[in-house]
Design an enzyme around this catalytic site. Structure first.
Site, PDB file in Angstrom:
ATOM      1  N   CYS A  85      80.023  -7.489   0.466  1.00 17.26           N
ATOM      2  CA  CYS A  85      78.789  -8.054   1.018  1.00 17.26           C
ATOM      3  C   CYS A  85      78.612  -7.552   2.456  1.00 17.26           C
ATOM      4  O   CYS A  85      79.554  -7.022   3.038  1.00 17.26           O
ATOM      5  CB  CYS A  85      78.869  -9.580   0.992  1.00 17.26           C
ATOM      6  SG  CYS A  85      79.963 -10.236   2.261  1.00 17.26           S
TER       7      CYS A  85
ATOM      8  N   ARG B  14      64.787 -16.277  -7.878  1.00 14.87           N
ATOM      9  CA  ARG B  14      65.079 -15.063  -7.098  1.00 14.87           C
ATOM     10  C   ARG B  14      64.895 -13.807  -7.936  1.00 14.87           C
ATOM     11  O   ARG B  14      64.579 -13.878  -9.125  1.00 14.87           O
ATOM     12  CB  ARG B  14      66.525 -15.134  -6.620  1.00 14.87           C
ATOM     13  CG  ARG B  14      66.820 -16.299  -5.693  1.00 14.87           C
ATOM     14  CD  ARG B  14      66.059 -16.149  -4.393  1.00 14.87           C
ATOM     15  NE  ARG B  14      66.532 -17.103  -3.409  1.00 14.87           N
ATOM     16  CZ  ARG B  14      67.599 -16.931  -2.614  1.00 14.87           C
ATOM     17  NH1 ARG B  14      68.339 -15.844  -2.723  1.00 14.87           N
ATOM     18  NH2 ARG B  14      67.928 -17.850  -1.744  1.00 14.87           N
TER      19      ARG B  14
ATOM     20  N   CYS C 129      78.684 -13.633  -2.307  1.00 11.88           N
ATOM     21  CA  CYS C 129      77.543 -12.716  -2.481  1.00 11.88           C
ATOM     22  C   CYS C 129      77.893 -11.427  -3.227  1.00 11.88           C
ATOM     23  O   CYS C 129      77.021 -10.820  -3.839  1.00 11.88           O
ATOM     24  CB  CYS C 129      76.922 -12.396  -1.130  1.00 11.88           C
ATOM     25  SG  CYS C 129      76.216 -13.853  -0.334  1.00 11.88           S
TER      26      CYS C 129
ATOM     27  N   LYS D 235      68.163 -22.315  -4.511  1.00 10.91           N
ATOM     28  CA  LYS D 235      67.879 -21.015  -5.145  1.00 10.91           C
ATOM     29  C   LYS D 235      68.145 -21.087  -6.654  1.00 10.91           C
ATOM     30  O   LYS D 235      68.969 -21.896  -7.115  1.00 10.91           O
ATOM     31  CB  LYS D 235      68.721 -19.923  -4.496  1.00 10.91           C
ATOM     32  CG  LYS D 235      70.203 -20.223  -4.507  1.00 10.91           C
ATOM     33  CD  LYS D 235      71.044 -19.114  -3.872  1.00 10.91           C
ATOM     34  CE  LYS D 235      71.046 -19.136  -2.388  1.00 10.91           C
ATOM     35  NZ  LYS D 235      72.032 -18.233  -1.770  1.00 10.91           N
TER      36      LYS D 235
ATOM     37  N   ARG E  41      64.170  -8.651   2.679  1.00  6.13           N
ATOM     38  CA  ARG E  41      64.667  -8.346   1.324  1.00  6.13           C
ATOM     39  C   ARG E  41      63.500  -8.065   0.368  1.00  6.13           C
ATOM     40  O   ARG E  41      62.557  -8.853   0.307  1.00  6.13           O
ATOM     41  CB  ARG E  41      65.494  -9.527   0.820  1.00  6.13           C
ATOM     42  CG  ARG E  41      66.249  -9.250  -0.452  1.00  6.13           C
ATOM     43  CD  ARG E  41      67.039 -10.470  -0.892  1.00  6.13           C
ATOM     44  NE  ARG E  41      68.201 -10.751  -0.068  1.00  6.13           N
ATOM     45  CZ  ARG E  41      68.914 -11.880  -0.149  1.00  6.13           C
ATOM     46  NH1 ARG E  41      68.565 -12.824  -1.007  1.00  6.13           N
ATOM     47  NH2 ARG E  41      69.963 -12.065   0.622  1.00  6.13           N
TER      48      ARG E  41
ATOM     49  N   CYS F 255      82.902 -14.566   3.524  1.00  6.35           N
ATOM     50  CA  CYS F 255      82.981 -16.032   3.480  1.00  6.35           C
ATOM     51  C   CYS F 255      83.003 -16.439   2.011  1.00  6.35           C
ATOM     52  O   CYS F 255      82.817 -15.587   1.138  1.00  6.35           O
ATOM     53  CB  CYS F 255      81.795 -16.669   4.231  1.00  6.35           C
ATOM     54  SG  CYS F 255      80.316 -16.865   3.244  1.00  6.35           S
TER      55      CYS F 255
ATOM     56  N   LYS G 170      68.797 -18.417  -9.920  1.00  7.52           N
ATOM     57  CA  LYS G 170      69.020 -16.996 -10.234  1.00  7.52           C
ATOM     58  C   LYS G 170      69.082 -16.752 -11.735  1.00  7.52           C
ATOM     59  O   LYS G 170      69.775 -17.475 -12.451  1.00  7.52           O
ATOM     60  CB  LYS G 170      70.318 -16.544  -9.577  1.00  7.52           C
ATOM     61  CG  LYS G 170      70.233 -16.636  -8.062  1.00  7.52           C
ATOM     62  CD  LYS G 170      71.485 -16.149  -7.409  1.00  7.52           C
ATOM     63  CE  LYS G 170      71.295 -16.059  -5.908  1.00  7.52           C
ATOM     64  NZ  LYS G 170      72.518 -15.606  -5.235  1.00  7.52           N
TER      65      LYS G 170
ATOM     66  N   CYS H 241      75.231 -11.073   8.994  1.00 10.35           N
ATOM     67  CA  CYS H 241      75.186 -12.337   8.277  1.00 10.35           C
ATOM     68  C   CYS H 241      75.619 -13.505   9.163  1.00 10.35           C
ATOM     69  O   CYS H 241      76.736 -13.520   9.683  1.00 10.35           O
ATOM     70  CB  CYS H 241      76.070 -12.290   7.030  1.00 10.35           C
ATOM     71  SG  CYS H 241      76.041 -13.870   6.161  1.00 10.35           S
TER      72      CYS H 241
END
Ligand code: SRM
Ligand code: SF4
Length: 570
Positions: A422, A139, A471, A201, A70, A467, A203, A428
């Site tokens: 996503c 991030r 995302c 994380k 990424r 899921c 954001k 994934c």
């Protein structure tokens, strides 16, 4: 004192992100193991395996390992040369596709271990980085990508860059491992993050009071520039957003950020850093499921958080400026820049830049960028803006796109234009259902239905994830399909383009083939009973008689089943 999680131990023992990554990189193996799997994320890469191939491989055979890489691009900004490098890396080392992410980054999929180092090195040679694109750190910082050179947009870009710089890990491990940098381990390596980085994380994003294209309410910390003419008066500071949750777990929730106060422009980046420091010091390090800032904010409440913030900065926070609902622009199509040039927003289905039969987007973008050298910007809706085009170049851009089978945004249905999905399967590791691969067919169905109802061009966000992690930010969409297991989805409704309202669970466990049937009663009622110009979610909220907007939803939501049984006009 609760025991720290395994990930905390991996970070603590990882010697500031080193672990044994260098050793494994040169070893004759196809993949990493143990703590390195955690540490690799901070370097911007995830070990994955092709889940389509899992069953067909011989028993005892190794999985088909590869890496997702990424690239973090603050406010989604890169230049033509950088784009062409990434395009080439995708062909040379990855699976030939580039994927625009929902946070304005790029992802490669399918990189093999023996080419991982060269992939990351090549990104860096062009002055981009994968560092901190994943992991328990700040991030990729989102910011409005529109190439407008007024002071307001400049302030947004400066704040996004400032946060990215201030919160970038300082460890030299990245340079040592991927760029053959000199080894320089010291105990002072991470003055801000320390040995164990953040609990989870973190954001952040920067929006304008005139444009919330970065979905500011879903960020851990958001800055909203208070636009006054062409200038900015300062920023509202929002805290505690985050969308990941777990099905059937009432103690997990998707939450919108709440205003903490107002900060002057020159203190905006420091304000975000201060919240990050509070998170670093008080976030939950025992239970990863409760480690995000949103849980600390929910547990403490805004007053306690404000008091902690003020004690750290030494001044009282002014109250946040009251704002009406934030407008939202997708920036697609042709737009005049203030300097007289043009920018052109290209729709990218689910962010995947690829060539398929009759739709050769990757080749088209390559040709445009090679010929005209535009700036390239990524949006938070997985789309691409080509900037600084003159009259000739913008016309040629439209022609090249059309010649390669790319539909102009103004001809797309609103349903498709605002859709997001996503990656999910096959890359994934957390996917329990299809998303990106299933989305085109589902959109075809819904688009057909809405066209028949005369609602083809009504703005509507449809988002899908494989899921409940969220995302593609499903929990703020008009309609969301969230994977429960293979071929089975929960349907949520009630969010909207503004991103300032959380959805309700509408139907649980619907088979993929039945998604449209499940939604149809609501769509029919919307078509026949809506007020002029009323969007689906506004209509839905009116129908269920909700006065205040909903700001969080837990994983244990019950479906609002009564609506489904309603028939048209009853
Ligand atoms: Fe995400 C984990 C892809 C934006 C919430 N996300 C993952 C991983 C890395 C799977 C994994 O951990 O093994 C996915 C890689 C799949 C693949 O094959 O590429 C993944 N997330 C993505 C991207 C690529 C989706 C996309 O369609 O673009 C987005 C990359 C953004 C970027 O450039 O940084 C992406 N992820 C998001 C967002 C949206 C956002 O940030 O605006 C969310 C919801 C907001 C939030 O964080 O609360 C999101 N991703 C998660 C979570 C749930 C976190 C939580 O607090 O519960 C996970 C799982 C985890 O962290 O444990 C996750
Ligand atoms: Fe994977 Fe779930 Fe994120 Fe989709 S929402 S990319 S399935 S973690």
């Amino acid at each position: 004192m609760p025991k720290e999680s395994k990930v905390e131990q991996a970070k603590r023992q990882g010697r500031h992100l080193r672990g044994t990554i260098s050793e494994t990189l040169v070893a004759e193996v196809t993949h990493f193991t143990g703590d390195d799997l955690t540490l690799l994320k901070f370097h911007g890469t995830y070990q994955q395996d092709d889940r389509d191939l899992r069953r067909s491989r011989d028993e005892g055979a190794e999985k088909a390992f590869s890496f997702m890489v990424r690239v973090a691009l603050p406010a989604g900004t890169l230049d033509a040369g950088q784009y062409l490098t990434l395009d080439e890396v995708a062909d040379r080392y990855a699976n030939g596709t580039l994927r625009v992410t929902t946070r304005q980054g790029f992802q490669f999929h399918g990189v093999l271990k023996h080419e991982l180092k060269e992939t990351i090195a090549e990104v860096n040679r062009r002055l981009m980085t994968t560092l901190a694109a994943c992991g328990d750190v700040s991030r990729n910082v989102m910011g409005c990508p529109a190439p407008v050179d007024d002071p307001a947009h400049a302030a947004v870009r400066a704040a996004a860059r400032g946060i990215a710089e201030q919160l970038r890990p300082a460890s030299r491990a990245y340079h040592e491992i991927w760029l053959d940098g000199e080894k320089q381990v010291s105990t002072e390596e991470e003055p801000f993050y320390g040995d164990v980085y953040l609990p989870r994380k973190f954001k952040t994003g920067v929006a304008l009071s005139t444009d919330n294209c970065v979905d500011i309410w879903s960020q851990d910390v958001g800055l909203v520039a208070i636009v006054d003419g062409r200038d900015v008066r300062g920023f509202n500071l929002l805290v505690g957003g985050g969308l990941g949750m777990t099905h059937h777990k009432a103690d997990t929730s998707a939450r919108l950020a709440q205003p903490l106060g107002f900060v002057e422009t020159e203190h905006a980046v420091e304000a975000v850093r201060t919240v990050a420091a509070i998170f670093r010091d008080y976030g939950n390090r025992a239970d990863r499921r409760h480690a995000r800032l949103k849980y600390l904010v929910a547990e403490w409440g805004m007053e306690k958080l404000r008091a902690e913030f003020e004690s750290r900065v030494g001044v009282r926070l002014a109250p946040a400026v009251e704002l009406p609902a934030l407008p939202y622009h997708d920036h697609l199509g042709r737009h005049r820049q203030p300097d007289g040039q043009w920018f052109y927003g290209v729709f990218v289905q689910s962010g995947r830049i690829t060539d398929t039969d009759g739709h050769r987007l990757k080749t088209a973008l390559h040709e445009i960028v090679t010929r005209f050298g535009p700036g390239v910007r990524l949006t938070g809706q997985q789309n691409v803006l080509l900037t600084d085009l003159d009259d000739v170049a913008v016309k040629a851009t439209e022609t090249i796109l059309r010649d390669h089978g790319v539909t102009p945004p103004q001809e797309l249905s609103a349903t498709r234009r605002f859709s997001m999905a996503c990656p999910a399967l096959p890359t994934c590791g957390l996917a329990v259902a299809e998303s990106e691969r299933a989305m085109p067919e589902i959109l075809d169905q819904i688009e057909g239905e809405l066209t028949a109802l005369g609602l083809r061009d009504e703005p509507l966000t449809i988002r899908m994830t494989g899921c409940p992690n969220g995302c593609a930010r499903p929990y703020t969409a008009d309609i969301a399909f969230v994977g429960r297991s293979l071929g089975l989805y929960n349907i949520y409704v009630g969010g909207g383009l503004g991103g300032d309202r959380v959805v309700d669970l509408f139907r649980a466990d619907v088979r993929m083939g039945d998604l449209l049937d499940a939604l149809r009663p609501l769509l029919l009622r919307w078509a026949s009973e809506r007020w002029p110009g009323e969007g689906l979610s506004d209509f839905y909220q009116r129908l269920i008689g909700r006065a205040a907007r909903r700001t969080f939803i837990t994983g244990r939501e019950e479906p609002t089943a009564d609506l489904v049984t309603l028939t048209v006009g009853s």
